[in-house]
Design a protein around this motif. Structure first.
Motif, mmCIF file in Angstrom:
data_model
loop_
_atom_site.group_PDB
_atom_site.id
_atom_site.type_symbol
_atom_site.label_atom_id
_atom_site.label_comp_id
_atom_site.label_asym_id
_atom_site.label_seq_id
_atom_site.Cartn_x
_atom_site.Cartn_y
_atom_site.Cartn_z
ATOM 1 N N LEU A 154 10.378 44.864 29.363
ATOM 2 C CA LEU A 154 11.490 45.763 29.064
ATOM 3 C C LEU A 154 11.476 46.190 27.594
ATOM 4 O O LEU A 154 11.738 47.354 27.272
ATOM 5 C CB LEU A 154 12.815 45.077 29.407
ATOM 6 N N ASP A 187 18.590 38.165 36.567
ATOM 7 C CA ASP A 187 19.139 39.291 35.802
ATOM 8 C C ASP A 187 19.165 39.027 34.299
ATOM 9 O O ASP A 187 19.602 39.884 33.526
ATOM 10 C CB ASP A 187 20.573 39.592 36.270
ATOM 11 N N GLN A 191 17.114 41.522 31.897
ATOM 12 C CA GLN A 191 17.758 42.833 31.779
ATOM 13 C C GLN A 191 19.017 42.749 30.929
ATOM 14 O O GLN A 191 19.284 43.639 30.097
ATOM 15 C CB GLN A 191 18.102 43.368 33.174
#
Length: 258
Positions: free
Chosen positions: A137, A203, A206
């Protein structure tokens, strides 16, 4: 006949006694259960320091040198460092409380050391998916903002994970600098930290990335163009997630460098 029976009984008794007195042989603990690596490789120059990467992380280790006059070992705020003292060879052994151990052979010579290794992906950790996704990311954000994606540095991965394992909730400049030095990364760095609760493991990457993306200072650190590598650490404890990102900046200086 009686003499024959007596001989048989004596022979049987001697065999039984012999069997009872055979000592049990204890099995050695598996030597491969502990990983020991040197960030700067297996050959060091006299006076050089190299961080020791010991795994699995999150475990307390005792580290010794077979020849401290050739290679000494030091512990700096929980991180182990090999220090080359004189020409020769020494075995560095790391052992945990269960008796499991790993050994690394270091050679000290007068030649120049090899350049620090940079790997193409995250080093093995207890949470590889979260850390790998976090690196992905961050690199995605860098690419979208016109700067180069960063290769993963095993040294910076080690430093970042060691810091997240401390469960810091704010920056500790001295400890952060010393962790990077102990890992073997020889330059300055940029660093991000975020801590949060109530987020599932899948999660976490993120959420950490979004926290940094939405904070101007953290975002700027993520997309600095003068970086050469990256490392991240993620620790979950008691429902709290601690995340560190370290980007190596070879044109800057670590203020705690000896």
């Amino acid at each position: 006949m009686k003499k024959a029976r007596l001989t048989v009984r004596l022979t049987a008794a001697m065999l039984t006694l012999s069997l009872l007195t055979i000592p049990a042989i204890a099995a050695d603990p598996p030597a491969s259960a502990v990983r020991v690596n040197s960030y700067k490789g297996n050959t060091l120059a006299v006076g050089e320091r190299s961080g020791l990467m010991i795994g699995p992380s999150g475990t307390e280790y005792t580290v010794t040198s077979s020849d401290p006059d050739t290679v000494a070992v030091e512990q700096i705020t929980g991180f182990w460092v090999a220090v080359a003292k004189s020409d020769g060879t020494a075995n560095i052994t790391a052992a945990n409380r269960a008796g499991e151990r790993g050994t690394l052979t270091l050679t000290v010579g007068s030649g120049a050391p090899a350049a620090p290794a940079v790997v193409d992906g995250p080093s093995p950790t207890e949470e590889p998916d979260v850390r790998q996704e976090l690196v992905r990311l961050i690199n995605q954000t860098r690419k979208a903002n016109g700067v180069a994606e960063l290769p993963v540095s095993e040294a910076l991965m080690t430093a970042a994970q060691a810091l997240s394992d401390q469960r810091y909730t704010w920056h500790h400049t001295k400890e952060e600098c010393e962790a990077v030095i102990a890992s073997g990364y020889p330059y300055g760095f940029g660093i991000n930290l975020t801590v949060f609760t109530g987020v599932a493991t899948e999660d976490a990457a993120q959420h950490a990335h979004d926290n940094w993306l939405n904070s101007p200072g953290h975002f700027e650190t993520m997309i600095k163009p003068d970086c050469d590598s990256i490392g991240v650490g993620v620790t979950e404890s008691g429902g709290v997630t601690y995340c560190f990102m370290i980007v190596g900046r070879p044109n800057t200086h670590n203020p705690y460098e000896p």
